[in-house]
Design a protein around this motif. Sequence first.
Motif, PDB file in Angstrom:
ATOM      1  N   PHE A  43       0.823  -1.203   0.000  1.00  0.00           N
ATOM      2  CA  PHE A  43       0.000   0.000   0.000  1.00  0.00           C
ATOM      3  C   PHE A  43       0.863   1.262   0.000  1.00  0.00           C
ATOM      4  CE2 PHE A  43      -2.760  -3.195   2.153  1.00  0.00           C
ATOM      5  CZ  PHE A  43      -3.662  -3.349   1.111  1.00  0.00           C
ATOM      6  N   ARG A  44       1.895   1.232  -0.818  1.00  0.00           N
ATOM      7  CA  ARG A  44       2.806   2.382  -0.931  1.00  0.00           C
ATOM      8  C   ARG A  44       3.564   2.286  -2.242  1.00  0.00           C
ATOM      9  NH1 ARG A  44       8.318   1.019   1.053  1.00  0.00           N
ATOM     10  NH2 ARG A  44       8.379  -1.202   1.592  1.00  0.00           N
ATOM     11  N   GLU A  45       4.185   3.378  -2.614  1.00  0.00           N
ATOM     12  CA  GLU A  45       4.961   3.423  -3.845  1.00  0.00           C
ATOM     13  C   GLU A  45       6.169   2.500  -3.742  1.00  0.00           C
ATOM     14  OE1 GLU A  45       6.945   6.832  -6.764  1.00  0.00           O
ATOM     15  OE2 GLU A  45       6.130   7.357  -4.791  1.00  0.00           O
ATOM     16  N   LEU A  46       6.474   1.815  -4.834  1.00  0.00           N
ATOM     17  CA  LEU A  46       7.642   0.953  -4.886  1.00  0.00           C
ATOM     18  C   LEU A  46       8.902   1.819  -4.857  1.00  0.00           C
ATOM     19  CD1 LEU A  46       8.509  -2.079  -5.382  1.00  0.00           C
ATOM     20  CD2 LEU A  46       8.723  -1.433  -7.789  1.00  0.00           C
ATOM     21  N   PRO A  47       9.845   1.541  -3.946  1.00  0.00           N
ATOM     22  CA  PRO A  47      11.085   2.336  -3.924  1.00  0.00           C
ATOM     23  C   PRO A  47      11.889   2.161  -5.209  1.00  0.00           C
ATOM     24  CG  PRO A  47      10.813   1.096  -1.869  1.00  0.00           C
ATOM     25  CD  PRO A  47       9.784   0.570  -2.841  1.00  0.00           C
ATOM     26  N   ASP A  48      12.696   3.143  -5.533  1.00  0.00           N
ATOM     27  CA  ASP A  48      13.574   3.051  -6.696  1.00  0.00           C
ATOM     28  C   ASP A  48      14.498   1.843  -6.571  1.00  0.00           C
ATOM     29  OD1 ASP A  48      12.617   5.208  -8.088  1.00  0.00           O
ATOM     30  OD2 ASP A  48      14.026   6.638  -7.210  1.00  0.00           O
ATOM     31  N   PHE A  49      14.724   1.186  -7.690  1.00  0.00           N
ATOM     32  CA  PHE A  49      15.604   0.025  -7.828  1.00  0.00           C
ATOM     33  C   PHE A  49      15.032  -1.244  -7.182  1.00  0.00           C
ATOM     34  CE2 PHE A  49      18.417   3.813  -7.305  1.00  0.00           C
ATOM     35  CZ  PHE A  49      18.687   3.982  -8.646  1.00  0.00           C
ATOM     36  N   TRP A  50      13.801  -1.198  -6.642  1.00  0.00           N
ATOM     37  CA  TRP A  50      13.222  -2.366  -5.981  1.00  0.00           C
ATOM     38  C   TRP A  50      12.374  -3.205  -6.933  1.00  0.00           C
ATOM     39  CZ3 TRP A  50      11.843  -3.110  -0.301  1.00  0.00           C
ATOM     40  CH2 TRP A  50      12.917  -2.708   0.511  1.00  0.00           C
ATOM     41  N   SER A  51      12.435  -2.946  -8.212  1.00  0.00           N
ATOM     42  CA  SER A  51      11.701  -3.781  -9.160  1.00  0.00           C
ATOM     43  C   SER A  51      12.262  -5.199  -9.131  1.00  0.00           C
ATOM     44  CB  SER A  51      11.803  -3.204 -10.568  1.00  0.00           C
ATOM     45  OG  SER A  51      13.161  -3.145 -10.974  1.00  0.00           O
ATOM     46  N   ILE A  52      11.381  -6.169  -9.275  1.00  0.00           N
ATOM     47  CA  ILE A  52      11.775  -7.570  -9.120  1.00  0.00           C
ATOM     48  C   ILE A  52      12.423  -8.117 -10.389  1.00  0.00           C
ATOM     49  CG2 ILE A  52      10.841  -9.910  -8.924  1.00  0.00           C
ATOM     50  CD1 ILE A  52       8.932  -8.921  -6.822  1.00  0.00           C
ATOM     51  N   ASP A  53      13.554  -8.779 -10.214  1.00  0.00           N
ATOM     52  CA  ASP A  53      14.126  -9.627 -11.254  1.00  0.00           C
ATOM     53  C   ASP A  53      13.480 -10.991 -11.042  1.00  0.00           C
ATOM     54  OD1 ASP A  53      15.585 -11.323 -12.840  1.00  0.00           O
ATOM     55  OD2 ASP A  53      17.557 -10.619 -12.170  1.00  0.00           O
ATOM     56  N   TRP A  54      12.626 -11.406 -11.978  1.00  0.00           N
ATOM     57  CA  TRP A  54      11.816 -12.602 -11.757  1.00  0.00           C
ATOM     58  C   TRP A  54      12.621 -13.885 -11.751  1.00  0.00           C
ATOM     59  CZ3 TRP A  54       7.565 -11.874  -9.376  1.00  0.00           C
ATOM     60  CH2 TRP A  54       6.847 -10.681  -9.562  1.00  0.00           C
ATOM     61  N   ALA A  55      13.924 -13.824 -12.121  1.00  0.00           N
ATOM     62  CA  ALA A  55      14.784 -14.996 -11.953  1.00  0.00           C
ATOM     63  C   ALA A  55      14.956 -15.351 -10.484  1.00  0.00           C
ATOM     64  CB  ALA A  55      16.153 -14.741 -12.592  1.00  0.00           C
ATOM     65  N   PHE A  56      14.662 -14.399  -9.595  1.00  0.00           N
ATOM     66  CA  PHE A  56      14.743 -14.649  -8.163  1.00  0.00           C
ATOM     67  C   PHE A  56      13.501 -15.387  -7.653  1.00  0.00           C
ATOM     68  CE2 PHE A  56      18.225 -11.945  -8.655  1.00  0.00           C
ATOM     69  CZ  PHE A  56      18.908 -11.744  -7.469  1.00  0.00           C
TER      70      PHE A  56
END
Length: 538
Positions: A334-347
């Motif tokens: 329920f908040r904005e995604l922090p910068d650089f926190w986008s998911i690499d789906w290989a994880f």
Amino acid sequence: MASSRHGSAVRGLLGVPQSSIRDARFGRMFRNLPPAVFGARDDQARAALIALAETMVQGEFDTKIADGEPVDVALDVPEPEDENPAIPAGYTYLGQFIDHDITFDPVSSLDRFNDPDALQDFRTPRLDLDSVYGSGPDDQPFLYEEDGKHLLLGEDKDFDKSRNDRPDLPRNTAVVRRALIGDKRNDENLIVSQLHSLFLRFHNRVLDTEADGDFLEAQRIVRWHYQWIVLHDFLPRILGAETYEEIIGGQGEFPDLAVYDSKGRYAYMPVEFAVAAYRYGHSQVRPSYSLNHIVTGAQPNVQPFHGKDATFNRIPIFSLMGDPSPPLANLNGFRELPDFWSIDWAFFYPDLEPDGEVPAGAVLPQPSYKLDTVLVDPLESLPDHQTLPKELRSLAVLNLLRGWRMDLPSGQSVARRLSVPELSTEELFDNEDPARKTARAKVLADHPALGTNTPLWFYILREAELTDGVHLGPVGGTIIAEVLAGLMIEDRHSFLAQWPTWRPTLPSAIPDHFTMSDLVRFTEGKPPPAPAAAASAG
């Protein structure tokens, strides 16, 4: 005004609902089975369930803190006793995403017994992605771009800013920027919010590359590939092979249902599924996750737990640092995604190459935790329940009380109804951990009714635990497989209803198949792996 399939739609057509109802009722799958009884009086039943729930917490954090150890492990440290590599962690949150697509009950209460037939399901009981599409661009234009065809995306949060292809959810401009999506629950943690964003991008890419700009055709392609993933990528991972083959039948087969029956009416949502069986996923949740090769841990990495300092290697699913907590401290939603926190789906999903250099020996994708009767310590104290009595902050307590208030049958009675082997009291309350075994023996001695009237949710988890936590047993697996397949069969727009032998058409590692890993690659514009490398995919 164009009327062909490849043209602009007649005004208002995009807002036409897919059936004569947008919602439906909850109901019972096993109407003839009596409710489980846990005590002669309500206070006795409540006490029994709370006592059982207290044995369902992992209880490792306090011990590790006392020993001066981090409460979790680093990305390159496997946990064979806790982890289930057969189910990568991404499928935990795909399960949550599916749940939000088919169920929403804001009405029932723990303070009273509830009649499922009187409860309204505020989601369509269909695997139609209404949590993504809402009620369409005519009715909810704020979910769409100006053309009324592309789904609106948020600001780019990618760790590689040159790509601009891993956005946050679209959000308003309030102080706390709320997501503009079809179901607010898909913003309740930063993993499911990124999964929702992935499906937004999936639709847009299908629209641009496969549907010639035709919204309805793009929607059909997206929905059918999503339904295929549910049947033939998600279910095979969580069901035992025998249950999958018996009910789903395999790729290209038509499911064979024995207990999910809409009686010739609209599809309904069984409470045995929504309140018990489908809550299996709570046991899969890890205490913490890494998101990409840059964002592997939280800042700060030392956070309070039970009034003590807990050190984390990865990012905790949530923390109790106050509201608001530091933006880089946890995966709270329920908040904005922090910068650089986008998911690499290989994880999170298999057979994907990481987008950057990861630690030597990194265990990717991160495995889910085993399916068992134990939940990780953070789930003992939910952040949004801190104003409630201590016992009502525990997810295990809430699940058990919810099942009781819904008059669910016992696990034993459901096993008998399904003609599958019934677990004995000894099997149910035994445990490989001596301390937990002792604690459960005391619960059973104090509340003997639990031995023959075991809560359905606990029974299903214990059944899975006896498979070494690798997959669900026959009771949990049958309920979940029959409901998910039944919802598709009852939906006249699903591929099972319109074209049962249909096979996926989008690029994939294995021809005529489609997995979450294929969805990620297609959405991100990456080709499938070469045939030799694809042998393990799916």
